[in-house]
Write an enzyme that holds these catalytic residues in place. Structure first.
Site, mmCIF file in Angstrom:
data_model
loop_
_atom_site.group_PDB
_atom_site.id
_atom_site.type_symbol
_atom_site.label_atom_id
_atom_site.label_comp_id
_atom_site.label_asym_id
_atom_site.label_seq_id
_atom_site.Cartn_x
_atom_site.Cartn_y
_atom_site.Cartn_z
ATOM 1 N N GLU A 192 -9.378 6.779 -4.510
ATOM 2 C CA GLU A 192 -9.724 6.602 -3.066
ATOM 3 C C GLU A 192 -8.836 8.041 -2.210
ATOM 4 O O GLU A 192 -9.667 8.817 -1.494
ATOM 5 C CB GLU A 192 -9.295 5.347 -2.100
ATOM 6 C CG GLU A 192 -10.254 4.258 -2.651
ATOM 7 C CD GLU A 192 -9.490 2.878 -2.615
ATOM 8 O OE1 GLU A 192 -10.191 1.943 -2.885
ATOM 9 O OE2 GLU A 192 -8.254 2.979 -2.087
ATOM 10 N N VAL A 217 -10.140 5.265 3.466
ATOM 11 C CA VAL A 217 -10.274 6.866 3.385
ATOM 12 C C VAL A 217 -11.712 7.135 2.767
ATOM 13 O O VAL A 217 -11.948 8.250 2.975
ATOM 14 C CB VAL A 217 -9.267 7.329 2.620
ATOM 15 C CG1 VAL A 217 -7.850 7.082 3.442
ATOM 16 C CG2 VAL A 217 -9.294 7.156 1.298
ATOM 17 N N HIS A 269 0.962 -1.059 0.034
ATOM 18 C CA HIS A 269 -0.066 0.112 0.002
ATOM 19 C C HIS A 269 0.868 1.524 0.023
ATOM 20 O O HIS A 269 1.804 1.072 0.629
ATOM 21 C CB HIS A 269 -0.905 -0.035 1.179
ATOM 22 C CG HIS A 269 -2.174 -1.082 0.981
ATOM 23 N ND1 HIS A 269 -1.935 -2.393 1.154
ATOM 24 C CD2 HIS A 269 -3.387 -0.754 0.748
ATOM 25 C CE1 HIS A 269 -2.941 -2.909 1.154
ATOM 26 N NE2 HIS A 269 -3.742 -1.973 0.664
ATOM 27 N N PRO A 270 0.268 2.318 -0.714
ATOM 28 C CA PRO A 270 1.104 3.622 -0.762
ATOM 29 C C PRO A 270 0.787 4.376 0.516
ATOM 30 O O PRO A 270 -0.013 4.223 1.436
ATOM 31 C CB PRO A 270 0.491 4.324 -1.927
ATOM 32 C CG PRO A 270 -0.821 3.687 -1.878
ATOM 33 C CD PRO A 270 -0.850 2.502 -1.472
#
Length: 164
Positions: free
Chosen positions: A84, A120, A68-69
């Site tokens: 997102e 998010v 994941h970033p």
């Protein structure tokens, strides 16, 4: 959008292509889920995919988290992650906000060794930043499990966009 019947009847390759990014840069989850077909519903498919994550090794779970970033970071990421983060206002941070996020991301990464993960959708950049401030004080085991729970929330939302 796909129906569960279409997914059940698709080739293994098609199944993985359709669902491979439900869990960020981790098509191995869709690959394992393909072997469990047929599914009676989208919910049954999600339960299987979540069970694959839960029953994975610690190393596989860590690799999933690390795929994941960092939230708010200006970098190339998956189409899902871009949308997102855009929806949460993270693509339009002021210079000051960007610095705050980067400082908190760095603190978080140094403590846990993986990026802060939060579903998010429906949250503001302030909600996200406040969650980071709170969770950076968690213990390592609690935060590892929280990250996995958030990943499953993200995957569930993504699946709802793809499968009827």
């Amino acid at each position: 959008m796909y129906t569960i019947d279409i997914l059940n009847q698709s080739s293994r390759k098609e199944f993985i292509e359709i669902l491979g990014e439900i869990f960020e840069d981790s098509p191995w989850i869709a690959e394992k889920a393909a072997a469990a077909r047929p599914f009676s519903s989208r919910e049954a498919l999600f339960r299987e995919m979540a069970a694959i994550v839960i029953n994975s090794s610690k190393e596989e779970k860590l690799a999933l988290i690390q795929a994941h970033p960092n939230l708010g970071r200006r970098m190339e990421m998956s189409t899902h992650s871009n949308a997102e983060q855009e929806g949460a206002g993270l693509k339009h941070l002021t210079s000051e906000e960007y610095e705050k996020f980067q400082t908190m991301n760095q603190r978080y990464m140094e403590k846990f060794g993986f990026p802060f993960i939060l579903a998010v959708r429906g949250k503001s950049k302030d909600d996200i930043y406040n969650a980071m401030k709170t969770r950076v004080d968690h213990g390592e085991e609690k935060e590892f499990e929280t990250a996995l729970q958030e990943i499953c929330k993200i995957a569930c939302l993504r699946l709802q966009e793809i499968v009827l």
